[in-house]
Design a protein around this motif. Structure first.
Motif, PDB file in Angstrom:
ATOM      1  N   PHE A  16     -12.207   1.852 -28.551  1.00  0.00           N
ATOM      2  CA  PHE A  16     -12.661   1.897 -29.942  1.00  0.00           C
ATOM      3  C   PHE A  16     -11.459   1.788 -30.872  1.00  0.00           C
ATOM      4  CE2 PHE A  16     -14.860   2.993 -33.742  1.00  0.00           C
ATOM      5  CZ  PHE A  16     -16.210   2.809 -33.486  1.00  0.00           C
ATOM      6  N   SER A  17     -11.587   0.940 -31.917  1.00  0.00           N
ATOM      7  CA  SER A  17     -10.511   0.734 -32.884  1.00  0.00           C
ATOM      8  C   SER A  17     -10.981   1.099 -34.283  1.00  0.00           C
ATOM      9  CB  SER A  17     -10.064  -0.739 -32.886  1.00  0.00           C
ATOM     10  OG  SER A  17      -9.565  -1.108 -31.620  1.00  0.00           O
ATOM     11  N   ILE A  18     -10.100   1.768 -35.029  1.00  0.00           N
ATOM     12  CA  ILE A  18     -10.372   2.141 -36.415  1.00  0.00           C
ATOM     13  C   ILE A  18      -9.419   1.366 -37.319  1.00  0.00           C
ATOM     14  CG2 ILE A  18     -10.326   4.014 -38.114  1.00  0.00           C
ATOM     15  CD1 ILE A  18     -12.542   4.483 -36.153  1.00  0.00           C
ATOM     16  N   GLY A  19      -9.969   0.656 -38.295  1.00  0.00           N
ATOM     17  CA  GLY A  19      -9.157  -0.160 -39.182  1.00  0.00           C
ATOM     18  C   GLY A  19      -8.293   0.644 -40.137  1.00  0.00           C
ATOM     19  N   ALA A  20      -7.231   0.008 -40.618  1.00  0.00           N
ATOM     20  CA  ALA A  20      -6.303   0.652 -41.542  1.00  0.00           C
ATOM     21  C   ALA A  20      -7.008   1.079 -42.824  1.00  0.00           C
ATOM     22  CB  ALA A  20      -5.161  -0.307 -41.877  1.00  0.00           C
ATOM     23  N   GLY A  21      -6.516   2.174 -43.419  1.00  0.00           N
ATOM     24  CA  GLY A  21      -7.086   2.679 -44.657  1.00  0.00           C
ATOM     25  C   GLY A  21      -8.333   3.512 -44.479  1.00  0.00           C
ATOM     26  N   SER A  22      -8.724   3.747 -43.242  1.00  0.00           N
ATOM     27  CA  SER A  22      -9.933   4.541 -42.974  1.00  0.00           C
ATOM     28  C   SER A  22      -9.640   6.037 -43.065  1.00  0.00           C
ATOM     29  CB  SER A  22     -10.497   4.194 -41.593  1.00  0.00           C
ATOM     30  OG  SER A  22     -10.944   2.857 -41.569  1.00  0.00           O
ATOM     31  N   ASP A  23     -10.690   6.811 -43.229  1.00  0.00           N
ATOM     32  CA  ASP A  23     -10.590   8.264 -43.372  1.00  0.00           C
ATOM     33  C   ASP A  23     -11.587   8.896 -42.408  1.00  0.00           C
ATOM     34  OD1 ASP A  23     -10.176  10.845 -44.208  1.00  0.00           O
ATOM     35  OD2 ASP A  23     -11.051  10.585 -46.201  1.00  0.00           O
ATOM     36  N   ILE A  24     -11.082   9.487 -41.333  1.00  0.00           N
ATOM     37  CA  ILE A  24     -11.926  10.106 -40.312  1.00  0.00           C
ATOM     38  C   ILE A  24     -11.701  11.609 -40.373  1.00  0.00           C
ATOM     39  CG2 ILE A  24     -12.616  10.113 -37.877  1.00  0.00           C
ATOM     40  CD1 ILE A  24     -12.719   7.326 -39.277  1.00  0.00           C
ATOM     41  N   ARG A  25     -12.752  12.366 -40.678  1.00  0.00           N
ATOM     42  CA  ARG A  25     -12.622  13.818 -40.795  1.00  0.00           C
ATOM     43  C   ARG A  25     -13.689  14.504 -39.950  1.00  0.00           C
ATOM     44  NH1 ARG A  25     -11.868  14.783 -47.335  1.00  0.00           N
ATOM     45  NH2 ARG A  25     -10.566  12.937 -47.707  1.00  0.00           N
ATOM     46  N   ILE A  26     -13.238  15.435 -39.117  1.00  0.00           N
ATOM     47  CA  ILE A  26     -14.159  16.246 -38.326  1.00  0.00           C
ATOM     48  C   ILE A  26     -13.972  17.685 -38.779  1.00  0.00           C
ATOM     49  CG2 ILE A  26     -15.030  16.777 -36.018  1.00  0.00           C
ATOM     50  CD1 ILE A  26     -13.378  14.388 -34.978  1.00  0.00           C
ATOM     51  N   PHE A  27     -14.990  18.212 -39.460  1.00  0.00           N
ATOM     52  CA  PHE A  27     -14.903  19.552 -40.013  1.00  0.00           C
ATOM     53  C   PHE A  27     -15.099  20.613 -38.930  1.00  0.00           C
ATOM     54  CE2 PHE A  27     -16.574  17.815 -44.314  1.00  0.00           C
ATOM     55  CZ  PHE A  27     -15.312  17.340 -44.632  1.00  0.00           C
ATOM     56  N   LYS A  28     -14.911  21.844 -39.296  1.00  0.00           N
ATOM     57  CA  LYS A  28     -15.056  22.965 -38.368  1.00  0.00           C
ATOM     58  C   LYS A  28     -16.407  22.901 -37.655  1.00  0.00           C
ATOM     59  CE  LYS A  28     -14.983  28.006 -38.079  1.00  0.00           C
ATOM     60  NZ  LYS A  28     -14.796  29.268 -38.815  1.00  0.00           N
ATOM     61  N   GLY A  29     -16.365  22.908 -36.323  1.00  0.00           N
ATOM     62  CA  GLY A  29     -17.588  22.884 -35.525  1.00  0.00           C
ATOM     63  C   GLY A  29     -18.213  21.512 -35.369  1.00  0.00           C
ATOM     64  N   GLY A  30     -17.619  20.486 -35.982  1.00  0.00           N
ATOM     65  CA  GLY A  30     -18.181  19.143 -35.891  1.00  0.00           C
ATOM     66  C   GLY A  30     -17.901  18.486 -34.553  1.00  0.00           C
ATOM     67  N   ASN A  31     -18.766  17.541 -34.167  1.00  0.00           N
ATOM     68  CA  ASN A  31     -18.637  16.828 -32.892  1.00  0.00           C
ATOM     69  C   ASN A  31     -18.788  15.327 -33.132  1.00  0.00           C
ATOM     70  OD1 ASN A  31     -18.863  19.067 -30.603  1.00  0.00           O
ATOM     71  ND2 ASN A  31     -20.277  19.611 -32.258  1.00  0.00           N
ATOM     72  N   LEU A  32     -17.690  14.585 -32.950  1.00  0.00           N
ATOM     73  CA  LEU A  32     -17.713  13.133 -33.122  1.00  0.00           C
ATOM     74  C   LEU A  32     -17.498  12.469 -31.771  1.00  0.00           C
ATOM     75  CD1 LEU A  32     -17.667  10.531 -34.824  1.00  0.00           C
ATOM     76  CD2 LEU A  32     -15.209  10.923 -35.189  1.00  0.00           C
ATOM     77  N   THR A  33     -18.421  11.560 -31.403  1.00  0.00           N
ATOM     78  CA  THR A  33     -18.316  10.816 -30.146  1.00  0.00           C
ATOM     79  C   THR A  33     -18.301   9.321 -30.449  1.00  0.00           C
ATOM     80  OG1 THR A  33     -19.469  12.522 -28.878  1.00  0.00           O
ATOM     81  CG2 THR A  33     -19.387  10.324 -27.914  1.00  0.00           C
ATOM     82  N   LEU A  34     -17.277   8.629 -29.956  1.00  0.00           N
ATOM     83  CA  LEU A  34     -17.167   7.182 -30.086  1.00  0.00           C
ATOM     84  C   LEU A  34     -17.216   6.570 -28.692  1.00  0.00           C
ATOM     85  CD1 LEU A  34     -14.190   6.963 -32.627  1.00  0.00           C
ATOM     86  CD2 LEU A  34     -16.637   7.057 -33.133  1.00  0.00           C
ATOM     87  N   ASN A  35     -18.060   5.567 -28.505  1.00  0.00           N
ATOM     88  CA  ASN A  35     -18.126   4.891 -27.213  1.00  0.00           C
ATOM     89  C   ASN A  35     -17.275   3.626 -27.248  1.00  0.00           C
ATOM     90  OD1 ASN A  35     -19.918   6.448 -25.269  1.00  0.00           O
ATOM     91  ND2 ASN A  35     -21.080   6.558 -27.175  1.00  0.00           N
ATOM     92  N   SER A  36     -17.814   2.501 -27.687  1.00  0.00           N
ATOM     93  CA  SER A  36     -16.968   1.306 -27.783  1.00  0.00           C
ATOM     94  C   SER A  36     -17.344   0.494 -29.011  1.00  0.00           C
ATOM     95  CB  SER A  36     -17.085   0.451 -26.520  1.00  0.00           C
ATOM     96  OG  SER A  36     -18.385  -0.080 -26.388  1.00  0.00           O
ATOM     97  N   GLY A  37     -16.345  -0.214 -29.553  1.00  0.00           N
ATOM     98  CA  GLY A  37     -16.564  -1.025 -30.740  1.00  0.00           C
ATOM     99  C   GLY A  37     -15.387  -0.930 -31.670  1.00  0.00           C
TER     100      GLY A  37
END
Length: 201
Positions: free
Chosen positions: A75-96
């Protein structure tokens, strides 16, 4: 936030020959990961991918305490992006991948499936951030994005939404309810405009 990593420290923490996994910070990134956050990296994660090498876009990635991040594929994240996982949050990325300047805000649970294409300036957030007083209001609800989904430029995916496999979200759409598989949705709020859709990258 604690433990602000530069690239060398990040590579030491996330690279594992045993599991053939790699967490790559490719451009100028601001990374904040709390010591109590957990990362389960089973694939390759590229953060801050640039199309224009001269771009000065800063990419931000942050994890608060008791948050969880799982990478299952490439998985790739483009430049200038903002990824935030707050307290207790669950983020799952597979492919793309995401293009530049995408915002993913996770306070509860966000799952992004396989072979997902996310265009520039898309917003995905499972929380309202603030609470409306009164009955029947829930500040956060999970988001599930299925496999082989295409999300167009400047679309917004709101809390509590499930997007079915093969769906296409039109540019500028605001998605507030579930999207059936193999459909195109468009508009504000987004509604189905075409069924039995197939698309390819």
């Amino acid at each position: 936030m604690k433990n602000i990593f530069n690239f060398d420290v990040l590579k030491t923490v996330f690279y594992s020959k045993k599991y053939k996994s790699d967490f790559r910070c490719l451009t100028c990134c601001r990374i904040q990961i709390n010591k109590d956050a957990k990362i389960n990296n089973k694939g390759i994660f590229r953060l801050g991918v640039k199309e224009n090498l001269k771009s000065k876009l800063e990419t931000r990635f942050s994890m608060e305490e008791e948050s969880n991040f799982c990478i299952n594929g490439d998985f790739s994240i483009g430049a200038g992006s903002d990824i935030r996982i707050f307290k207790g949050g669950n983020l799952t990325l597979n492919s793309g991948y995401t293009n530049a300047c995408v915002q993913i805000i996770c306070a509860d649970k966000i799952v992004i499936g396989e072979d997902v294409a996310i265009a520039r300036d898309v917003i995905i957030r499972d929380t309202d951030a603030h609470e409306i007083l009164g009955k029947n209001h829930c500040k956060t609800k999970p988001i599930v994005i299925g496999n082989h989904v295409w999300i167009g430029t400047r679309a917004i995916i709101m809390k509590g939404v499930t997007i079915g496999d093969g769906a296409v979200i039109a540019a500028g759409a605001i998605v507030t309810k579930d999207v059936p598989a193999n459909t195109i949705v468009a508009g504000v709020p987004a509604t189905v405009i075409r069924e039995n859709v197939e698309w390819k990258k």
